[in-house]
Design an enzyme around this catalytic site. Sequence first.
Site, mmCIF file in Angstrom:
data_model
loop_
_atom_site.group_PDB
_atom_site.id
_atom_site.type_symbol
_atom_site.label_atom_id
_atom_site.label_comp_id
_atom_site.label_asym_id
_atom_site.label_seq_id
_atom_site.Cartn_x
_atom_site.Cartn_y
_atom_site.Cartn_z
ATOM 1 N N GLN A 104 79.278 57.124 56.043
ATOM 2 C CA GLN A 104 78.036 56.380 55.767
ATOM 3 C C GLN A 104 77.941 55.937 54.314
ATOM 4 O OE1 GLN A 104 74.103 58.065 56.727
ATOM 5 N NE2 GLN A 104 74.811 58.395 58.798
ATOM 6 N N PRO A 131 75.476 62.771 62.590
ATOM 7 C CA PRO A 131 76.026 62.160 63.808
ATOM 8 C C PRO A 131 77.355 62.840 64.151
ATOM 9 C CG PRO A 131 75.616 60.491 62.101
ATOM 10 C CD PRO A 131 75.445 61.832 61.457
ATOM 11 N N TYR A 294 68.881 57.306 65.886
ATOM 12 C CA TYR A 294 69.901 57.665 64.896
ATOM 13 C C TYR A 294 70.550 56.434 64.282
ATOM 14 C CZ TYR A 294 69.124 61.781 67.595
ATOM 15 O OH TYR A 294 68.497 62.798 68.240
ATOM 16 N N GLN A 296 68.986 53.472 63.833
ATOM 17 C CA GLN A 296 67.980 52.814 62.984
ATOM 18 C C GLN A 296 68.317 52.823 61.497
ATOM 19 O OE1 GLN A 296 63.920 54.254 62.830
ATOM 20 N NE2 GLN A 296 63.728 54.046 65.038
ATOM 21 N N GLN A 298 70.896 53.898 59.880
ATOM 22 C CA GLN A 298 72.263 53.572 59.464
ATOM 23 C C GLN A 298 72.473 52.068 59.309
ATOM 24 O OE1 GLN A 298 75.479 55.981 61.349
ATOM 25 N NE2 GLN A 298 73.848 56.904 62.542
ATOM 26 N N HIS A 320 63.867 58.830 58.018
ATOM 27 C CA HIS A 320 65.146 58.396 57.437
ATOM 28 C C HIS A 320 65.162 56.878 57.247
ATOM 29 C CE1 HIS A 320 67.163 62.308 58.240
ATOM 30 N NE2 HIS A 320 67.998 61.892 57.321
#
Length: 366
Positions: A104, A131, A294, A296, A298, A320
């Site tokens: 990431q 993840p 999850y 969203q 990233q 997040h």
Amino acid sequence: MAGQRVEVDGGIMEGGGQILRVSTALSCLLGLPLRVQKIRAGRSTPGLRPQHLSGLEMVRDLCGGQLEGAEIGSTEIAFTPEKIRGGIHTADTKTAGSVCLLMQVSMPCVLFAASPSELRLKGGTNAEMAPQIDYTMMVFKPIVEKFGFKFNCDIKMRGYYPKGGGEVLVQMSPVKQLSPINLTDRGSVTKIYGRAFVAGVLPFKVAKDMAAAAVRCIRKEIRDLYVNIQPVQEPRDQAFGNGSGIIIVAETSTGCLFAGSALGKRGVNADKVGIEAAEVLLANLRHGGTVDEYLQDQLIIFMALANGISRIKTGPVTLHTQTAIHFAEQLAKAKFTVKKSEDEEDASKDTYIIECEGVGMTNPYL
């Protein structure tokens, strides 16, 4: 130069490793010297943990920059980026710290490098609070590639909590610019598939039980689709240590992908793990968005860098995601709006449109 540093408060909003990942990646990309204070201030173990440190060191190495204050337990760092270089880079969390989180922080940077990159990431591939690598491969990869780039990800070795020992090889070429994305049409669910795995000494029956329990749970709600969850015994030479878990993916007619996943823990019944993953997936299918909770956050950094207006439809906006938006606005000066979806079919649901006018980051080396 220190007077010019962008100041980031690491204790606000999500208040953890994510602030560090987003702000150092943007600092590296934009050539902005950065100071982050109050790192993980509210956490039970404040300051940098090994996985945060390896992520910071990796970004430093990617751009030959300077990093001060980077040690375990430190709550303040200063980072001065230089030119982003391609080539081979290694990051090792030395723990079960997540390789997916290393990906990431590094991926946005190497997209704007001078030459192709090979990232050797070591740590946990299927770890808590991050993840799983299967999510990265099955959901994140096909969606993020819609921004107009491709990457290759080869799982050399899987690693689990607490030992880690996993290794993933990521290869990618730089791009001139990123294209914006428009993910607002969810379509209907056409396929549900997944994998339930055991590694090391755990009996194969655990994988079969997780898969069967997950299938039963999904069937109660979605009756007309074949649910294909494969039980897998990870080969000995491709998994380090012991672990188990499950990931289930739903695919829609418009190519949207959603997932639910869970990891086995000592003393937790396999059925329960399967049901947990199934329930997470079903919850993500109920809100009417085009991405799961999850994915969203990233996608935010890519939306911020893209050349044009991106839109994604989501369920409730996570902390997040709000955090990523805040720092993308502060550092990259991208403009985001979040508003309730006005489509009729979303009226009764908690559905939002996140729109971003990206800054059109251009690779100076291409």
